[in-house]
Design an enzyme around this catalytic site. Structure first.
Site, PDB file in Angstrom:
ATOM      1  N   ASP A  87       0.615  -1.244   0.103  1.00 21.81           N
ATOM      2  CA  ASP A  87       0.318  -0.017  -0.140  1.00 21.81           C
ATOM      3  C   ASP A  87       0.912   1.230   0.538  1.00 21.81           C
ATOM      4  O   ASP A  87       0.984   2.265  -0.832  1.00 21.81           O
ATOM      5  CB  ASP A  87      -0.549   0.082   0.961  1.00 21.81           C
ATOM      6  CG  ASP A  87      -2.357  -0.751   1.384  1.00 21.81           C
ATOM      7  OD1 ASP A  87      -1.821  -0.925  -0.291  1.00 21.81           O
ATOM      8  OD2 ASP A  87      -2.942  -0.385   1.892  1.00 21.81           O
ATOM      9  N   HIS A  89      -6.464   8.236   6.583  1.00 22.95           N
ATOM     10  CA  HIS A  89      -6.684   6.375   6.911  1.00 22.95           C
ATOM     11  C   HIS A  89      -5.238   6.364   8.212  1.00 22.95           C
ATOM     12  O   HIS A  89      -4.995   5.672   8.300  1.00 22.95           O
ATOM     13  CB  HIS A  89      -5.943   5.797   5.793  1.00 22.95           C
ATOM     14  CG  HIS A  89      -7.249   5.408   5.100  1.00 22.95           C
ATOM     15  ND1 HIS A  89      -8.590   4.827   5.396  1.00 22.95           N
ATOM     16  CD2 HIS A  89      -7.055   5.263   3.581  1.00 22.95           C
ATOM     17  CE1 HIS A  89      -9.324   4.404   4.463  1.00 22.95           C
ATOM     18  NE2 HIS A  89      -8.528   4.747   3.694  1.00 22.95           N
ATOM     19  N   TYR A 123      -9.590   6.281  -7.974  1.00 26.25           N
ATOM     20  CA  TYR A 123      -8.493   5.323  -8.607  1.00 26.25           C
ATOM     21  C   TYR A 123      -8.917   5.141 -10.423  1.00 26.25           C
ATOM     22  O   TYR A 123      -8.151   4.478 -10.619  1.00 26.25           O
ATOM     23  CB  TYR A 123      -8.489   3.752  -7.886  1.00 26.25           C
ATOM     24  CG  TYR A 123      -8.094   4.647  -6.422  1.00 26.25           C
ATOM     25  CD1 TYR A 123      -6.980   5.011  -6.111  1.00 26.25           C
ATOM     26  CD2 TYR A 123      -9.109   4.285  -5.828  1.00 26.25           C
ATOM     27  CE1 TYR A 123      -6.755   5.096  -5.109  1.00 26.25           C
ATOM     28  CE2 TYR A 123      -9.021   4.495  -4.017  1.00 26.25           C
ATOM     29  CZ  TYR A 123      -7.719   5.372  -4.118  1.00 26.25           C
ATOM     30  OH  TYR A 123      -7.498   6.033  -2.757  1.00 26.25           O
TER      31      TYR A 123
END
Length: 414
Positions: A106, A148, A317
């Site tokens: 990630d 996040h 995305y």
């Protein structure tokens, strides 16, 4: 069936941006390619969204990178040191870095990652300053929205949490009631966790259920920490929820809680990865449904906060087919001059898309949908996963905000 309303006039509005901030780049094979921001800004510019001193246009302003002191208002010094230590990824100590969420699939390493992330945070800080001081009615950092990142580690493409640093700046500068609204397809877990015990911050997240999507959190029963019950509101939507269901949930849960809470300023994360073509999620939203959300949020800011609205980007995305169109609409709504959904994309921009990506650009700003939803008061069917999810969020949160509890088990439309 209900449709979105018109936008109120705003006064001065700003977009905080500098092309150097496109250096937040995890590499050519990573989903969060900076070309999505580049193409968004190019499309908005071609459509006349930007302009200095022009009524109804966004003024583009610059910002300094966030200082180490600003980052440390939210993040552990050890994380800041770890990110700052990455200069040559090929010779980095992965064993030391991976506990910080760095050097993973990630969050792969790249040269200058601290500088790039600090620039994103600095832009959100400047947007917060613009709005809180009254220099701008609305301000947006389209490259931000890194929701996040946790105090002690990077997570989910997010190195530092620009939103949390910006909200903390607002609190440190006198704000007492900050509302954070997250419409990304992924739960806004980092911001929620950072402020879970702070009764001055309300975090509201509408997202695909954690049973089917990263980060696996954000369920109806998650209503804040023990020191601030009611400080979090989560609406976990079932996979394949479309415009009508998403807007039904937003208006049935998020809007009444925000109205009850009466914030002084609204900070939003506007990830557009809930779109039906996004490769990383399972919702079925259209660009038109997302545009309806932007209009509704703009109206809420004027209704609840005197227009004080800080917006950021976030996930998304489908790099050429969705993100530039969705966020061009967002930028125009922030400016107070929404674009017609059926506008053609400029030929010059389509040529730039092909030049930069090799892909064919969309020809119109619309997906051809007419977003509308059925209000909760018109009937409920708890046998459907969507209405069950809405009812669970209302049952968990409404009592904590002094809202009417009638209607949770109740009327079945069947």
């Amino acid at each position: 069936m209900t449709s979105p309303s018109a936008v109120t006039s705003c006064g001065r509005t700003t977009a905080v941006f500098d092309p150097r901030w496109l250096t937040y780049d995890f590499g050519p094979d990573h989903p969060m390619a900076p070309v999505r921001v580049d193409l968004t800004m190019r499309l908005a510019e071609a459509l006349g969204v930007f302009g200095e001193g022009t009524d109804g246009a966004l003024e583009v302003v610059a910002a300094k990178p966030a200082s180490l002191e600003s980052l440390a208002t939210v993040h552990d010094p050890a994380l800041i040191e770890a990110i700052g230590s990455v200069r040559d990824p090929a010779h980095a100590d992965l064993e030391r870095l991976q506990p910080f969420g760095l050097g993973t699939a990630d969050n792969p390493l790249f040269a200058g990652m601290h500088d790039a992330a600090a620039q994103v945070v600095g832009a959100t800080l400047e947007a917060c300053r613009q709005v809180w001081t009254g220099e701008s009615a609305h301000s947006i950092n389209i490259a931000g929205g890194l929701h996040h990142a946790m105090p002690e580690r990077a997570s989910g493409f997010c190195l530092y949490n620009d939103l949390a640093v910006g909200i903390q700046w607002l609190l440190d500068n006198g704000a007492q009631r900050v509302a954070y609204l997250d419409v990304d397809v992924h739960h806004g877990d980092g911001v929620e966790r950072i402020f879970a015990d702070d009764p001055r911050v309300l975090t509201v997240s509408l997202h695909e259920s954690g049973t089917t999507l990263f980060p696996g959190t954000g369920f109806a029963a998650d209503v804040g920490g023990p020191g601030a019950r009611g400080s979090a509101l989560n609406i976990a939507l079932p996979a394949r929820t479309s415009d009508a269901g998403w807007l039904r949930a937003f208006h049935a849960v998020a809007v009444p809680v925000l109205r009850a809470w009466q914030p002084e300023i609204l900070v939003t994360q506007q990830g557009c990865d809930g779109h039906m073509d996004d490769p990383l999620s399972h919702l079925m939203l259209s660009v038109d449904g997302q545009r309806a959300t932007y209009l509704a949020i703009h109206d809420l800011a004027h209704e609840l906060t005197g227009g004080r609205w800080v917006a950021t980007g976030g996930g998304g995305y489908a790099l050429t087919s969705v993100v530039p169109r969705a966020w061009a609409h967002l930028l125009a709504v922030v400016a107070g001059r929404p674009l017609a959904p059926d506008l053609a994309t400029p030929e010059r921009w389509r040529a730039q898309v092909t030049e930069l990506t090799g892909e064919q650009a969309p020809f119109r700003l619309t997906d051809g949908r007419r977003p509308a939803w059925r209000p909760w008061a018109e009937g409920v069917n708890l046998a459907t996963p969507l209405d069950a999810a809405i009812a669970a969020s209302r049952a968990a949160a409404f009592g904590l905000h002094g809202l009417e509890r009638e209607g949770f088990e109740e009327r079945s439309a069947g």
